[in-house]
Scaffold this motif. Structure first.
Motif, short mmCIF file in Angstrom:
data_model
loop_
_atom_site.label_atom_id
_atom_site.label_comp_id
_atom_site.label_asym_id
_atom_site.label_seq_id
_atom_site.Cartn_x
_atom_site.Cartn_y
_atom_site.Cartn_z
N PHE A 82 0.85 -1.18 0.00
CA PHE A 82 0.00 0.00 0.00
C PHE A 82 0.89 1.24 0.00
O PHE A 82 1.92 1.26 -0.68
CB PHE A 82 -0.95 -0.04 1.20
N GLU A 83 0.52 2.27 0.76
CA GLU A 83 1.36 3.46 0.80
C GLU A 83 2.70 3.11 1.45
O GLU A 83 2.84 2.07 2.08
CB GLU A 83 0.66 4.59 1.57
N PRO A 84 3.70 3.97 1.33
CA PRO A 84 5.02 3.68 1.88
C PRO A 84 4.95 3.28 3.35
O PRO A 84 4.31 3.93 4.17
CB PRO A 84 5.78 5.00 1.71
N GLY A 85 5.63 2.18 3.65
CA GLY A 85 5.68 1.71 5.03
C GLY A 85 4.58 0.73 5.39
O GLY A 85 4.63 0.13 6.46
N VAL A 86 3.57 0.57 4.54
CA VAL A 86 2.46 -0.37 4.82
C VAL A 86 2.59 -1.55 3.86
O VAL A 86 2.27 -1.45 2.68
CB VAL A 86 1.09 0.31 4.66
N GLY A 131 5.08 -3.84 9.36
CA GLY A 131 4.51 -3.56 8.05
C GLY A 131 2.99 -3.47 8.09
O GLY A 131 2.39 -2.76 7.28
N TRP A 132 2.39 -4.17 9.02
CA TRP A 132 0.94 -4.11 9.22
C TRP A 132 0.53 -2.94 10.12
O TRP A 132 -0.67 -2.73 10.37
CB TRP A 132 0.45 -5.41 9.86
N GLY A 133 1.51 -2.24 10.65
CA GLY A 133 1.22 -1.14 11.57
C GLY A 133 1.06 -1.59 13.00
O GLY A 133 0.56 -0.84 13.85
N SER A 134 1.48 -2.83 13.30
CA SER A 134 1.35 -3.39 14.64
C SER A 134 2.70 -3.38 15.35
O SER A 134 3.63 -4.08 14.93
CB SER A 134 0.81 -4.82 14.57
#
Length: 413
Positions: free
Chosen positions: A87-91, A287-290
């Motif tokens: 997705f967007e950078p970092g995700v 990468g999932w934001g976790s």
């Protein structure tokens, strides 16, 4: 006996012909009633979902068996690991974030039975939910009696977010393994406890809580045995106490050594695949934001929620998490057995201290059924009419909110 086993009443038995012990009718009726009540609650919930799905022209089977994380699990079952979405950078969402036990079982069931992966996933989840309800009852019954055990199962079945137990998700599998592992700890069956904890560690990332409970309780047990103050298990006749004590220590140590193996093995496997054995899995989670940020992200979102408001799901999440913190304080104040406190405390810590999908926090707390012990005890001591009123109110909330989550909210669970 040690603290971990002192609260364990012996199972009710009666003598049959020949002098052999057999389960009494009360022993059999208790879990049957509890699991039956659980099944009735969850079946009613699925009927509500099916009715609203029909009225809104949605596919109930797809909502239950192929939504959100369910699609990741069935994808792994069908094709193995290797799917990544950018997705967007970092995700970067990689399927390596999902632990292998559940998709492996789904693949096995779909191979043996004439079922698709979605149907196999649902079948496994429902069977695991029943096994979990039995384990939850068993713990409640051994600690505080049949009535408390039944109320504990009912409360767990009627939480606002218990609809997850009807979906193709891993929480039923984790809860079943956790409940029976904790029951094994409480009854001194250390090898069983360690084996089930290892499997729980293969089911979900927060399955580590089961291993933590087994290991911490084992450490306590070892100290108690070495000091010789109060061995957890009585020595059999004709066995010298010193030999029994040594054998008991070996089983405790073996159970503790087994407990973290499942979780550690998968984290190491992902790390090796990512080229960083110790940190690779946690990079996948980032990468999932976790991440675990000691609650900073959650606190920032709560401030936004209180200041600006947001969707109903977020407000309910805040209420559920706040309630969990209160119930954990009550669980500790009631001096619950050590393994239950450690297991629940780790789950609460992971949920509150982790960042990521705020709306998923109630699902992360669903395996923390010991949180409900103070409420189950209160209902046991209350007048029957008052207890029935609480059950009816919870049923209405659970059915309405659970149906809303699945059919209307359209948010990741």
């Amino acid at each position: 006996m040690s603290q971990s086993t002192a609260l364990l009443p012996a199972p009710a038995t009666e003598r049959g012909d020949g002098g052999c012990a057999r389960p009494s009718r009360a022993t059999v009726a208790g879990p049957v009633l509890a699991v039956g009540a659980f099944a009735a609650a969850r079946l009613t919930g699925m009927v509500c979902v099916a009715l609203v799905s029909h009225l809104t022209h949605q596919d109930a089977f797809r909502l239950l068996g192929r939504s959100w994380d369910s699609r990741w699990y069935t994808g792994i079952a069908a094709h193995g690991y290797g799917r990544t979405l950018f997705f967007e950078p970092g995700v970067v969402q990689s399927d390596l974030a999902f632990f292998p036990l559940y998709p492996g079982l789904v693949r096995a069931v779909a191979t043996v039975l004439p079922l698709g992966y979605g149907a196999a996933a649902l079948l496994l989840s429902w069977l695991a939910a029943g096994a979990a309800a039995w384990g939850v009852y068993a713990i409640g019954e051994r600690l505080h009696g049949r009535r408390t055990g039944t109320f504990l199962v009912l409360l767990w079945a009627l939480m606002p977010h218990s609809v997850v137990l009807s979906l193709a998700y891993t929480e039923p599998v984790l809860t079943a393994l956790a409940a029976w592992s904790l029951y094994a700890v409480l009854s001194g069956r250390w090898l069983w406890a360690g084996t089930l904890a290892a499997l729980a560690g293969l089911a979900r990332p927060n399955g580590f809580a089961v291993a933590a409970a087994v290991c911490v309780t084992a450490a306590y047990e070892i100290v108690v045995r070495i000091k010789g103050r109060a061995p957890a298990l009585e020595a059999p006749r004709k066995v010298p106490h010193s030999l029994w004590k040594l054998g008991g220590l070996r089983r405790v140590c073996a159970g503790a050594a087994l407990a973290p193996l499942g979780w550690a093995a998968y984290v190491l496997y992902v790390g090796i695949r990512k080229g960083d054995p110790l940190h690779g899995y946690f990079a996948v989670q980032r990468g999932w934001g976790s991440t675990f940020d000691f609650g900073a992200g959650s606190l920032a979102f709560v401030k936004h929620l209180l200041r600006d408001g947001d969707k109903l799901v977020f407000s309910m999440t805040l209420v559920i998490v706040a309630g969990a913190l209160l119930l954990f304080a009550l669980l500790v104040a009631d001096r619950a057995p050590l393994p239950l406190v450690v297991y629940t405390g780790v789950l609460v810590l992971i949920t509150v201290g982790g960042s990521g999908f705020f709306e998923s926090k109630p699902r992360f707390l669903l395996p923390a059924f010991p949180l409900l012990l103070p409420l189950a005890l209160a209902m046991t001591r209350a007048r029957p009419n008052s207890a029935h009123l609480v059950v009816c109110a919870l049923a209405g909330l659970s059915l309405a909110y659970g149906t809303y989550l699945v059919t209307t909210a359209h948010m990741p669970l």
